[in-house]
Scaffold this motif. Sequence first.
Motif, short mmCIF file in Angstrom:
data_model
loop_
_atom_site.label_atom_id
_atom_site.label_comp_id
_atom_site.label_asym_id
_atom_site.label_seq_id
_atom_site.Cartn_x
_atom_site.Cartn_y
_atom_site.Cartn_z
N ILE A 122 48.08 43.20 27.91
CA ILE A 122 48.38 44.20 28.93
C ILE A 122 47.30 44.24 30.00
N GLY A 123 46.05 44.03 29.61
CA GLY A 123 44.95 44.08 30.57
C GLY A 123 44.52 42.74 31.13
N ALA A 124 45.26 41.67 30.83
CA ALA A 124 44.89 40.34 31.34
C ALA A 124 44.87 40.34 32.86
N GLN A 125 43.85 39.70 33.44
CA GLN A 125 43.69 39.69 34.89
C GLN A 125 44.72 38.81 35.60
N ASP A 126 45.15 37.74 34.93
CA ASP A 126 46.14 36.84 35.53
C ASP A 126 46.76 36.02 34.41
N GLY A 127 47.65 35.10 34.79
CA GLY A 127 48.33 34.30 33.79
C GLY A 127 47.40 33.42 32.99
N TYR A 128 46.37 32.89 33.64
CA TYR A 128 45.41 32.05 32.91
C TYR A 128 44.72 32.83 31.80
N GLU A 129 44.32 34.05 32.09
CA GLU A 129 43.67 34.86 31.06
C GLU A 129 44.65 35.22 29.96
N VAL A 142 37.43 36.83 49.52
CA VAL A 142 38.80 37.29 49.25
C VAL A 142 39.26 36.69 47.93
N GLY A 143 39.70 37.54 47.02
CA GLY A 143 40.17 37.00 45.75
C GLY A 143 40.90 38.03 44.91
N ASP A 144 41.51 37.54 43.83
CA ASP A 144 42.31 38.41 42.97
C ASP A 144 41.64 38.74 41.64
N ILE A 145 40.49 38.14 41.35
CA ILE A 145 39.76 38.44 40.12
C ILE A 145 38.46 39.13 40.51
N TRP A 146 38.38 40.42 40.25
CA TRP A 146 37.26 41.21 40.75
C TRP A 146 35.92 40.68 40.28
N ARG A 147 35.79 40.38 39.00
CA ARG A 147 34.49 39.95 38.46
C ARG A 147 34.07 38.59 39.01
N ASN A 148 35.04 37.75 39.35
CA ASN A 148 34.73 36.41 39.85
C ASN A 148 34.44 36.38 41.34
N ASP A 149 35.33 37.01 42.12
CA ASP A 149 35.33 36.85 43.56
C ASP A 149 34.65 37.98 44.31
N LEU A 150 34.67 39.18 43.75
CA LEU A 150 34.27 40.35 44.52
C LEU A 150 32.98 40.99 44.04
N ALA A 151 32.78 41.09 42.74
CA ALA A 151 31.55 41.72 42.24
C ALA A 151 30.30 41.02 42.77
N PRO A 152 30.21 39.69 42.72
CA PRO A 152 29.01 39.03 43.26
C PRO A 152 28.86 39.23 44.77
N ALA A 153 29.99 39.28 45.49
CA ALA A 153 29.92 39.50 46.94
C ALA A 153 29.39 40.89 47.25
N LEU A 154 29.84 41.88 46.51
CA LEU A 154 29.36 43.25 46.72
C LEU A 154 27.87 43.35 46.40
N TYR A 186 40.04 42.63 48.12
CA TYR A 186 40.59 42.53 46.77
C TYR A 186 42.10 42.38 46.83
N VAL A 187 42.60 41.24 46.37
CA VAL A 187 44.04 41.03 46.20
C VAL A 187 44.38 41.46 44.77
N ASP A 188 44.71 42.71 44.59
CA ASP A 188 44.88 43.30 43.26
C ASP A 188 46.35 43.20 42.85
N VAL A 189 46.77 41.98 42.53
CA VAL A 189 48.18 41.69 42.30
C VAL A 189 48.76 42.55 41.19
N PHE A 190 48.01 42.72 40.10
CA PHE A 190 48.52 43.45 38.94
C PHE A 190 48.04 44.89 38.91
N ASP A 191 47.48 45.37 40.02
CA ASP A 191 47.03 46.76 40.12
C ASP A 191 46.05 47.12 39.01
N GLN A 222 39.86 46.99 39.04
CA GLN A 222 38.70 46.71 38.21
C GLN A 222 37.37 47.19 38.81
N GLY A 223 37.30 47.31 40.12
CA GLY A 223 36.05 47.74 40.74
C GLY A 223 36.22 47.98 42.22
N PRO A 224 35.13 48.34 42.90
CA PRO A 224 35.21 48.68 44.32
C PRO A 224 35.44 47.47 45.21
#
Length: 247
Positions: A62-69, A180-192, A200-205, A208-210
Amino acid sequence: MDLLSRPVLVLDLDGTVCLGDTPVLLYAERVAAFVDAPEALLELAGAFLGNQLPETAPKALIGAQDGYEAVRILAVAAGVTEEQLSTAYVESRAAIGEHPGDIHTPAGLVDLLAGLDAHRVVLTNSPGDGLDAILEHIGVRGVIDEVVSDALKPTRMRAHLDTFLAAAGATDTPERLMSVGDIWRNDLAPALERGCVAAYVDVFDRRQGPAHVRAESLVDLYAAISQWSRDPSSFIEANPRKEPVRC
């Protein structure tokens, strides 16, 4: 890289620039070869992608970030090793070039990128083999200035950002880089953490973070990306980082 007069737009690939279920399904097929009940894994992977998980599905999905996860969660539960997962991933990525299936870009992305006065980068954990074929198939190869494969996000994300900022002469003005990315911990947390702009492209709502801007579709972020590219300093003043709102 001669970026001194241009802001840097860093784009994730899967789930951001490249949409479609084919990459995950190819991965799931190769992972399924390592488990005792491949049909069950493939059925649940497909249900996740279709947002139709049965009530009997593992709660962790239920909490998977995307299909790969989601596939990874199922695989680990079935005893698949890290080495086997890595093998399956590399093989699946190479196969996309031969079997692109439904992969595509969000509507209007090529026109958006073509009109930006920015250094446009695709930064992906995908291996280099087959990557050019994917970018050619979805039509973005001609509007991307740089491609970085095997990026090892999130571990190496900060180092990649620092490299781009240094090349752009923006070490002290990190708002000149948008990630720009859909996985917060991968694409956005380091940028912040670095002071860059996070979209944040939050496809699955998942919330995860700011982020400075957030939407469920990249298309809904086009206006923000254009505004940022024209004046990063004004953009970040008008769009301070926002914490996710929990409903």
